[in-house]
Design an enzyme around this catalytic site. Structure first.
Site, mmCIF file in Angstrom:
data_model
loop_
_atom_site.group_PDB
_atom_site.id
_atom_site.type_symbol
_atom_site.label_atom_id
_atom_site.label_comp_id
_atom_site.label_asym_id
_atom_site.label_seq_id
_atom_site.Cartn_x
_atom_site.Cartn_y
_atom_site.Cartn_z
ATOM 1 N N ALA A 65 23.952 7.874 28.986
ATOM 2 C CA ALA A 65 24.875 9.001 28.996
ATOM 3 C C ALA A 65 24.511 9.932 30.149
ATOM 4 O O ALA A 65 23.437 9.816 30.750
ATOM 5 C CB ALA A 65 24.813 9.742 27.664
ATOM 6 N N GLY A 109 23.087 5.092 26.166
ATOM 7 C CA GLY A 109 24.511 4.941 25.897
ATOM 8 C C GLY A 109 25.092 3.682 26.500
ATOM 9 O O GLY A 109 26.065 3.120 25.980
ATOM 10 N N GLU A 112 24.359 1.011 24.069
ATOM 11 C CA GLU A 112 25.204 1.237 22.890
ATOM 12 C C GLU A 112 26.652 0.849 23.157
ATOM 13 O O GLU A 112 27.321 0.263 22.296
ATOM 14 C CB GLU A 112 25.096 2.697 22.461
ATOM 15 C CG GLU A 112 23.718 3.024 21.877
ATOM 16 C CD GLU A 112 23.454 4.507 21.742
ATOM 17 O OE1 GLU A 112 23.017 4.936 20.665
ATOM 18 O OE2 GLU A 112 23.687 5.256 22.721
ATOM 19 N N GLU A 132 15.977 7.044 24.672
ATOM 20 C CA GLU A 132 16.260 8.445 24.345
ATOM 21 C C GLU A 132 15.030 9.206 23.871
ATOM 22 O O GLU A 132 14.934 10.423 24.049
ATOM 23 C CB GLU A 132 17.359 8.524 23.266
ATOM 24 C CG GLU A 132 18.751 8.132 23.733
ATOM 25 C CD GLU A 132 19.058 6.662 23.576
ATOM 26 O OE1 GLU A 132 20.237 6.287 23.633
ATOM 27 O OE2 GLU A 132 18.098 5.857 23.398
#
Length: 258
Positions: A65, A109, A112, A132
């Site tokens: 992200a 992300g 994911e 993360e």
């Protein structure tokens, strides 16, 4: 719609979305995710498209992200905007098949997003991870939920708690990746695979996808019951008649998606 963070094209019956923020290793900003959702929705609504591919660059599928965008957010910023839920989950609602073609880094992300797709084809250079923990947060787009379903608790726990990356070979061995293909053939193979799916009966592809997904949401007995009812329903569609007639006649079926 004009896109600034992705590239969109079609090849045959396949819709292709290429994440395109090279200066940020395809970091998944809110703007990029809005565009991705719009592109996927457009392909979902396009009767000429039977399957989709999401890919990135040779260096990175998506390195995570967009940390620069979120570093100053507070709790109410993410809670009131329903961050991730509002912009990321369009791919999970697609009824048509979605393939992730991953080269280079798929981290946070990015990992994911790849797991939200129906399956992952990986280049030999692909690396997956949930780092993360290094940022003082945990995965928030399904990393702690989908990853254990792919690779088991032990590996998922290690990756979530240490941030360790997994290479393509390990990812294939433990079931995160469907297949590994040579780097220079990744997109070609992904499109070829998507085209094969798109040539099938679309309603049956949707049923098969829904049935496999149900395996992760319910008990074996209920999952088998769900599959059985969908199997029975296939006998009420024209494509079943065509498919079985073609098999008996030793010819290629001409599915009409009805």
């Amino acid at each position: 719609m004009a896109y600034e963070n992705i590239l969109v094209e079609t090849r045959g019956k396949v819709g292709i979305v290429t994440l395109n923020r090279p200066q940020a290793m395809n970091a998944l900003s809110p703007a990029l995710m809005r565009e991705l959702g719009a592109a996927l929705t457009a392909f979902e609504n396009d009767e000429a498209v039977g399957a989709m591919v999401i890919t990135g660059s040779e260096k990175a599928f998506a390195a995570g992200a967009d940390i620069k965008a979120m570093k100053d957010w507070g709790y109410m910023d993410v809670y009131k905007s329903d961050y991730i839920t509002a912009e990321w989950e369009t791919v999970t609602r697609c009824r048509k098949a979605v393939i992730a073609a991953v080269s280079g880094y798929a981290l946070g992300g990015g990992c994911e997003l790849a797991m939200m797709c129906d399956f992952i084809l990986a280049a030999e250079t692909a690396k997956f991870g949930q780092p993360e923990i290094n940022l003082g947060i945990l995965p928030g787009a399904g990393g702690t939920q989908r990853l254990p379903r792919f690779v088991g608790k032990s590996k998922a726990m290690e990756m979530a708690l240490t941030g360790r990356m997994m290479d393509a070979q390990e990812a294939e061995r433990c079931g995160l990746v469907s297949r590994i293909v040579p780097n220079d053939q990744l997109l070609e193979e992904a499109v070829k695979t998507a085209q094969k799916i798109a040539d099938m009966s679309l309603p049956v592809v949707m049923m098969a996808k829904e049935s496999v997904n149900r395996a992760f949401e319910t008990t074996l007995a209920e999952g088998v019951r769900f599959e059985r009812r969908l199997f029975h329903s296939c006998f009420g569609i024209e494509d079943q008649k065509e498919g079985m007639a073609a098999f008996v006649d030793k010819r290629k079926p001409a599915f009409k998606n009805r």
